[in-house]
Motif scaffolding. Structure first.
Motif, mmCIF file in Angstrom:
data_model
loop_
_atom_site.group_PDB
_atom_site.id
_atom_site.type_symbol
_atom_site.label_atom_id
_atom_site.label_comp_id
_atom_site.label_asym_id
_atom_site.label_seq_id
_atom_site.Cartn_x
_atom_site.Cartn_y
_atom_site.Cartn_z
ATOM 1 N N UNK A 248 0.828 -1.210 0.000
ATOM 2 C CA UNK A 248 0.000 0.000 0.000
ATOM 3 C C UNK A 248 0.860 1.257 0.000
ATOM 4 N N UNK A 249 1.868 1.280 0.850
ATOM 5 C CA UNK A 249 2.671 2.490 0.981
ATOM 6 C C UNK A 249 3.637 2.688 -0.182
ATOM 7 N N UNK A 250 4.161 1.602 -0.730
ATOM 8 C CA UNK A 250 4.985 1.731 -1.923
ATOM 9 C C UNK A 250 4.133 2.234 -3.087
ATOM 10 N N UNK A 251 2.882 1.816 -3.143
ATOM 11 C CA UNK A 251 1.970 2.360 -4.156
ATOM 12 C C UNK A 251 1.878 3.877 -4.034
ATOM 13 N N UNK A 252 1.777 4.376 -2.795
ATOM 14 C CA UNK A 252 1.692 5.814 -2.595
ATOM 15 C C UNK A 252 2.987 6.510 -3.015
ATOM 16 N N UNK A 407 13.365 -12.351 -14.218
ATOM 17 C CA UNK A 407 13.981 -11.059 -13.896
ATOM 18 C C UNK A 407 13.072 -9.855 -14.182
ATOM 19 N N UNK A 408 12.415 -9.775 -15.355
ATOM 20 C CA UNK A 408 11.544 -8.618 -15.615
ATOM 21 C C UNK A 408 10.383 -8.508 -14.631
ATOM 22 N N UNK A 409 9.854 -9.639 -14.204
ATOM 23 C CA UNK A 409 8.723 -9.616 -13.270
ATOM 24 C C UNK A 409 9.151 -9.229 -11.865
ATOM 25 N N UNK A 410 10.463 -9.200 -11.600
ATOM 26 C CA UNK A 410 10.967 -8.890 -10.267
ATOM 27 C C UNK A 410 11.416 -7.445 -10.087
ATOM 28 N N UNK A 411 11.818 -6.760 -11.160
ATOM 29 C CA UNK A 411 12.547 -5.505 -10.959
ATOM 30 C C UNK A 411 11.733 -4.236 -11.193
ATOM 31 N N UNK A 412 10.500 -4.336 -11.709
ATOM 32 C CA UNK A 412 9.763 -3.117 -12.024
ATOM 33 C C UNK A 412 8.857 -2.676 -10.878
ATOM 34 N N UNK A 413 8.621 -1.367 -10.753
ATOM 35 C CA UNK A 413 7.697 -0.851 -9.739
ATOM 36 C C UNK A 413 6.283 -1.375 -9.964
ATOM 37 N N UNK A 478 9.317 -4.949 -3.456
ATOM 38 C CA UNK A 478 9.351 -3.549 -3.051
ATOM 39 C C UNK A 478 10.782 -3.051 -2.819
ATOM 40 N N UNK A 479 11.691 -3.921 -2.411
ATOM 41 C CA UNK A 479 13.084 -3.526 -2.187
ATOM 42 C C UNK A 479 13.814 -3.159 -3.474
ATOM 43 N N UNK A 480 13.341 -3.654 -4.612
ATOM 44 C CA UNK A 480 14.071 -3.445 -5.852
ATOM 45 C C UNK A 480 14.128 -1.981 -6.267
ATOM 46 N N UNK A 481 13.190 -1.166 -5.778
ATOM 47 C CA UNK A 481 13.281 0.266 -6.051
ATOM 48 C C UNK A 481 14.555 0.855 -5.466
ATOM 49 N N UNK A 482 14.962 0.369 -4.302
ATOM 50 C CA UNK A 482 16.196 0.859 -3.682
ATOM 51 C C UNK A 482 17.425 0.358 -4.429
ATOM 52 N N UNK A 483 17.353 -0.871 -4.945
ATOM 53 C CA UNK A 483 18.482 -1.421 -5.682
ATOM 54 C C UNK A 483 18.786 -0.572 -6.917
ATOM 55 N N UNK A 484 17.738 -0.055 -7.542
ATOM 56 C CA UNK A 484 17.919 0.738 -8.754
ATOM 57 C C UNK A 484 17.949 2.243 -8.486
ATOM 58 N N UNK A 485 18.098 2.625 -7.232
ATOM 59 C CA UNK A 485 18.110 4.056 -6.903
ATOM 60 C C UNK A 485 19.402 4.750 -7.312
ATOM 61 N N UNK A 486 20.464 4.007 -7.500
ATOM 62 C CA UNK A 486 21.755 4.600 -7.878
ATOM 63 C C UNK A 486 21.689 5.217 -9.268
ATOM 64 N N UNK A 487 22.370 6.345 -9.445
ATOM 65 C CA UNK A 487 22.413 6.994 -10.757
ATOM 66 C C UNK A 487 23.370 6.293 -11.709
ATOM 67 N N UNK A 524 6.295 7.675 4.449
ATOM 68 C CA UNK A 524 7.001 6.925 3.404
ATOM 69 C C UNK A 524 7.692 5.749 4.031
ATOM 70 N N UNK A 525 9.002 5.585 3.826
ATOM 71 C CA UNK A 525 9.731 4.469 4.403
ATOM 72 C C UNK A 525 10.107 4.794 5.831
ATOM 73 N N UNK A 526 9.922 3.840 6.731
ATOM 74 C CA UNK A 526 10.203 4.074 8.139
ATOM 75 C C UNK A 526 11.650 4.454 8.380
#
Length: 555
Positions: A248-252, A407-413, A478-487, A524-526
């Motif tokens: 729910x919160x990642x959706x937001x 892999x594609x089903x795991x990494x997208x928001x 949900x963690x994969x968003x952080x994995x791809x946060x690097x520029x 957002x994230x605790x």
């Protein structure tokens, strides 16, 4: 809750039994995919098909089809992927995010039934693209993060079972009393209606993805389905609720990118901020293209030709190909037990090394077989080449078969997961269409040396995976968003950045295992130990449109 039928299995099953039901239906869809792809392996060598399509004729002296127009043969196979599967992938991703996972599967099955009745490869390709774009997403969104790889691996064992059924059914029809009859190839193509009708009948009785339901605001249904999937008593108490709150919160957190969800915006990463969707799209497209150019499409579709290079007689090529598919299917079981233990990257590494060795040996031994003058030497060299073809498909089945689809089903928001997986199918369609169109001409020009091309691509793929592809194993969706946060595009930078985020926010790691949410309902994230909170999307901060950094600290 009235939206969930009383006949739906979610009201009668839970935990492992419910997951088994979901994955059985998903496997039925994947079975059709394997059958439909494998069926052309035997059809290509049929005399009536070759003469009807006009790319060759049957030579009684050689007892096999002689191809006179390799480009036409490749084009007939290629249109299944381009434009068929390509269009189906885009359509499936769009419908899957709009209508839901299960209804899209039903639509894809119905479409494919029509294609099978028409015996149209383009029409069938669209249906396959539809189903492939959404089925892995539905499977991964219902599975637990600790066993996603295992469940998808099981489905792809069934996928290769579909290839096996296609080959041996064609071998059976090839024994038909009239060798010139079109029945020999038309019946196997029509037989694909059987699993499609079964899929169309049962898909209405399995639960929708709880993550899609959350995205659509149907939170009560999502919470109920998650509770049934994960369990709500004993040691499982609280697990489903924690996972639900995180979804729910990642959706937001992802809502600020709602206007950047078109295929074009995804491809170029327009407006995605730290989500870096453009990078993810490129990764899944090229992983699927690599999967085809490491050799499997050639062996699956043109297996008879490759066994011919290895010295197998025309009369024996079809049953040898069928036997190869059986060992291929058995080998896929290795991935069931290893993928969630060794991870996605190491699975691709060892697979590429083994496949590379096999490709070069098949090419060399095949050429030596052709040049051999002694019947005894020719037989021994041909047998050795055949062994390494078998070994290649076994290694591929245990490694590269599953990962490019998982892999594609795991990494997208969440907001664009179906469309993201569709991009993976696009890569598969492009890779397959490209190879099937070119391989007849390549085989015609350089013969068994084609295997050297496949071997070289395997070498290149090792470095590409090492440098660019982050690990997804044992990480929540949900963690994969952080994995791809690097520029940075480099994997080591992504892992370094992910490690920093976890150190700054200890509460981020494996919250569902601890049965508590990683995301605060308002912020957002605790935060972890008062050290800040991480947000993964660009947020509007004022009426003037100013923004903060996508990854930023909040007090």
């Amino acid at each position: 809750m009235e939206n969930i039928s009383r006949f739906n299995v979610v009201r009668h099953l839970q935990k492992k039994s419910l997951l088994f039901a979901v994955n059985s239906v998903a496997a039925l869809s994947i079975f059709y995919f394997g059958y439909d792809q494998g069926v052309m392996g035997g059809v290509n060598g049929n005399r009536n098909f070759a003469e009807t399509m006009g790319f060759g004729y049957f030579d009684p002296a050689q007892n096999q089809v002689v191809v006179t127009n390799a480009a036409l043969k490749g084009g007939i196979n290629g249109i299944y992927y381009l434009p068929g599967c390509l269009l189906g992938a885009f359509l499936g991703g769009w419908i899957g995010d709009k209508w839901g996972r299960t209804r899209t599967i039903a639509f894809g099955a119905a479409w494919s039934v029509i294609g099978a009745c028409l015996q149209s490869r383009v029409f069938n390709g669209v249906g396959t693209g539809l189903l492939n774009a959404i089925t892995p997403v539905w499977a991964t969104e219902t599975s637990e993060y600790t066993s996603r790889g295992q469940f998808v691996s099981i489905e792809f064992t069934v996928n290769i079972f579909g290839v096996v059924v296609a080959y041996w059914l064609e071998y059976g029809t090839s024994q038909y009393h009239d060798p010139t009859s079109s029945f020999i190839w038309r019946f196997p193509i029509a037989f694909q209606i059987v699993p499609l009708l079964l899929l169309l009948a049962v898909i209405w009785f399995v639960p929708e993805s709880p993550r899609w339901l959350v995205k659509e605001g149907r939170e009560e249904e999502a919470r109920f389905i998650l509770g049934r999937l994960r369990g709500e008593t004993g040691e499982d108490e609280g697990k489903a609720e924690a996972e639900f709150q995180d979804i729910v919160n990642v959706r937001e957190l992802e809502k600020s990118t709602a206007n950047q969800q078109s295929y074009i915006a995804m491809f170029f990463g327009l407006g995605s901020g730290k989500l870096h969707t453009g990078r993810r799209v490129q990764l899944v497209v090229w992983l699927q293209i690599l999967q085809e150019w490491i050799g499997i499409s050639g062996i699956t579709i043109y297996g008879d030709d490759i066994f011919g290079f290895a010295g197998i007689k025309p009369a024996d090529q079809q049953w040898v190909s069928g036997l190869n598919d059986i060992t291929y299917m058995i080998a896929t079981l290795a991935c069931v037990f290893t993928l969630d233990r060794v991870g996605r990257r190491w699975t691709l590494y060892w697979g590429a090394v083994g496949q590379c060795i096999c490709c070069f040996l098949v090419g060399g031994l095949g050429q030596a077989t052709i040049n051999a003058t002694s019947p005894s030497t020719k037989s021994h060299l041909g047998g050795a080449a055949t062994f390494f073809v078998f070994l290649y498909t076994m290694i591929f089945g245990a490694t590269w078969l599953t990962v490019p689809w998982l892999y594609p089903a795991e990494i997208f928001p969440l907001q664009i997961r179906a469309k993201g997986n569709a991009w993976g199918v696009v890569g598969w369609a492009v890779g397959n269409g490209w190879t099937t169109m070119l391989l007849p001409t390549i085989f015609d020009k350089i013969g068994g040396k084609t295997m050297y091309i496949f071997g070289s691509v395997n070498v290149i793929s090792i470095f590409i995976v090492w440098a660019l592809y982050p690990e997804t194993n044992q990480r929540t969706l949900e963690e994969m968003n952080m994995v791809f946060a690097s520029d940075s595009i480099w994997n080591w930078e992504a892992e370094k950045n992910f490690k920093i985020l976890k150190e700054q926010n200890p509460e981020l790691e494996h919250a569902t295992r601890r049965k508590q949410s990683i995301v605060d309902d308002e912020m957002g994230v605790k935060t972890g130990h008062g050290r800040g909170v991480t947000s993964l999307v660009t947020r509007e901060k004022s009426e003037e449109g100013s923004t903060e950094e996508d990854i930023h600290k909040m007090p």
